[in-house]
Design an enzyme around this catalytic site. Sequence first.
Site, mmCIF file in Angstrom:
data_model
loop_
_atom_site.group_PDB
_atom_site.id
_atom_site.type_symbol
_atom_site.label_atom_id
_atom_site.label_comp_id
_atom_site.label_asym_id
_atom_site.label_seq_id
_atom_site.Cartn_x
_atom_site.Cartn_y
_atom_site.Cartn_z
ATOM 1 N N TYR A 141 8.704 26.800 -25.649
ATOM 2 C CA TYR A 141 9.876 27.525 -24.887
ATOM 3 C C TYR A 141 9.403 28.942 -24.647
ATOM 4 C CZ TYR A 141 13.849 24.236 -24.704
ATOM 5 O OH TYR A 141 14.407 23.172 -24.494
ATOM 6 N N LYS A 192 4.044 16.144 -33.778
ATOM 7 C CA LYS A 192 3.111 15.152 -33.374
ATOM 8 C C LYS A 192 1.693 15.719 -33.671
ATOM 9 C CE LYS A 192 2.067 11.831 -30.086
ATOM 10 N NZ LYS A 192 2.614 10.564 -30.085
ATOM 11 N N ASP A 224 7.460 10.382 -31.600
ATOM 12 C CA ASP A 224 7.781 9.264 -30.735
ATOM 13 C C ASP A 224 8.559 7.892 -31.644
ATOM 14 O OD1 ASP A 224 5.409 9.189 -32.092
ATOM 15 O OD2 ASP A 224 4.348 7.853 -30.611
ATOM 16 N N ASP A 248 15.165 19.849 -28.912
ATOM 17 C CA ASP A 248 16.171 19.810 -27.611
ATOM 18 C C ASP A 248 16.327 18.362 -27.265
ATOM 19 O OD1 ASP A 248 17.400 20.918 -25.294
ATOM 20 O OD2 ASP A 248 15.476 20.417 -24.339
ATOM 21 N N ASP A 252 19.904 15.785 -28.125
ATOM 22 C CA ASP A 252 20.627 14.869 -27.025
ATOM 23 C C ASP A 252 20.613 13.638 -27.404
ATOM 24 O OD1 ASP A 252 20.995 17.467 -25.558
ATOM 25 O OD2 ASP A 252 20.510 16.356 -23.559
HETATM 26 C C1 IPM Z 1 20.236 23.066 -25.275
HETATM 27 C C2 IPM Z 1 20.087 23.219 -23.926
HETATM 28 C C3 IPM Z 1 19.113 24.657 -23.579
HETATM 29 C C4 IPM Z 1 17.920 24.505 -24.027
HETATM 30 C C5 IPM Z 1 18.793 24.893 -21.759
HETATM 31 C C6 IPM Z 1 20.012 25.107 -21.103
HETATM 32 C C7 IPM Z 1 18.093 25.931 -21.879
HETATM 33 O O1 IPM Z 1 19.361 22.108 -23.322
HETATM 34 O O2 IPM Z 1 20.643 24.145 -25.785
HETATM 35 O O3 IPM Z 1 19.940 22.079 -25.886
HETATM 36 O O4 IPM Z 1 16.992 23.791 -23.738
HETATM 37 O O5 IPM Z 1 17.517 24.986 -25.400
HETATM 38 MG MG MG Z 2 19.320 20.844 -24.636
#
Ligand code: IPM
Ligand code: MG
Length: 357
Positions: A141, A192, A224, A248, A252
Amino acid sequence: MSSKVLVLPGDGIGPEIVDEALKVLEALDTGADARFEIERAPIGGEAIDACGVPLPEPTLERSRVCDAILLGAVGGPRWDGLAREIRPERGLLALRAELGVFANLRPAIAYPQLADASTLKADVVRGLDVLIVRELTGGIYFGRPRGIRAREDGCREGFNTLVYAEDEIERVCRAAFDAARRRSGRVCSVDKANVLEASELWREVATQVAEEYDDVELSHMYVDNAAMQLVRAPKQFDVIVTSNMFGDILSDLASMLTGSIGMLPSASLDASGKGLYEPIHGAAPDIVGRGVANPLATILSAAMMLRYSLDAADLADRIERAVASVLDRGLRTPDIESPGTTVVGTREMGDAVAAAL
Ligand code: IPM
Ligand code: MG
């Protein structure tokens, strides 16, 4: 003494969900002296519209002097056409970096009441309680060089740099091991290392840190495989520690085990425990202004704020119990609805949690 909380509602559903979290904090403020001194400041698209940059200097200044920060979400299609450096997301990334909040705690807890809201079989997720510790201020990042450049033949190439220094790996691993000590004592470091040098070093450092924690068991897993295992048998995990981008993605994924991304709070902490608190979801432009966004991730982020930065674990417990009781009563925003439950909007959900305190 009251705590100074800086609120950054941001874009999209950010303001809607933050309002509900503030409602809940206000409901806790019953004594003679206000416990919370709330200030607001712009970030993301809202800040771009107001002052041309996604993280204005006054917002950053105020975030340095407050006790904790509660953020909604940033971003939206309106600002997608802007130059990369001034997009809303850059404001959030700059804030994380400037504050040095390297340890991002993302708990994924499957409330028993929501077992039927997950797309996975209820048996697979029932009782799930995993903590993802995501490194937040380094890795791909932030690595340099980065950019989009033209090759000699004119063909363009985009490039980023994945870089992790030993001290960056060490401190986030410590945060994960410390957290594991307060849980079931197991850390799985996800990398990884079969392909990436940055991961090879990550694995080495994680192993070194583990030597100082006799009471915590460390395992390693390739990312993975970790993605597969999170869907196959998520309850095998206690604490997962991983890099910025893997965290990240995996968080999710983990959110869907709980029923909805609208349920996952997060705490991003610096070395002294100061923190930035935000739901893990984004600005959700598709549902803005419809009053259907799930405010629970933000309300639960406020609970984490009380626990980790404001030394008020008792109040955090009360919020978490209130959320559970509202779910017990069968109230659901549309993202977590299942047969036999009552669908409510953002405001009703916030009202119900505040009332249940
Ligand atoms: C998160 C989001 C952020 C990230 C974005 C909005 C920059 O997806 O906090 O998980 O990638 O960190
Ligand atoms: Mg995110």
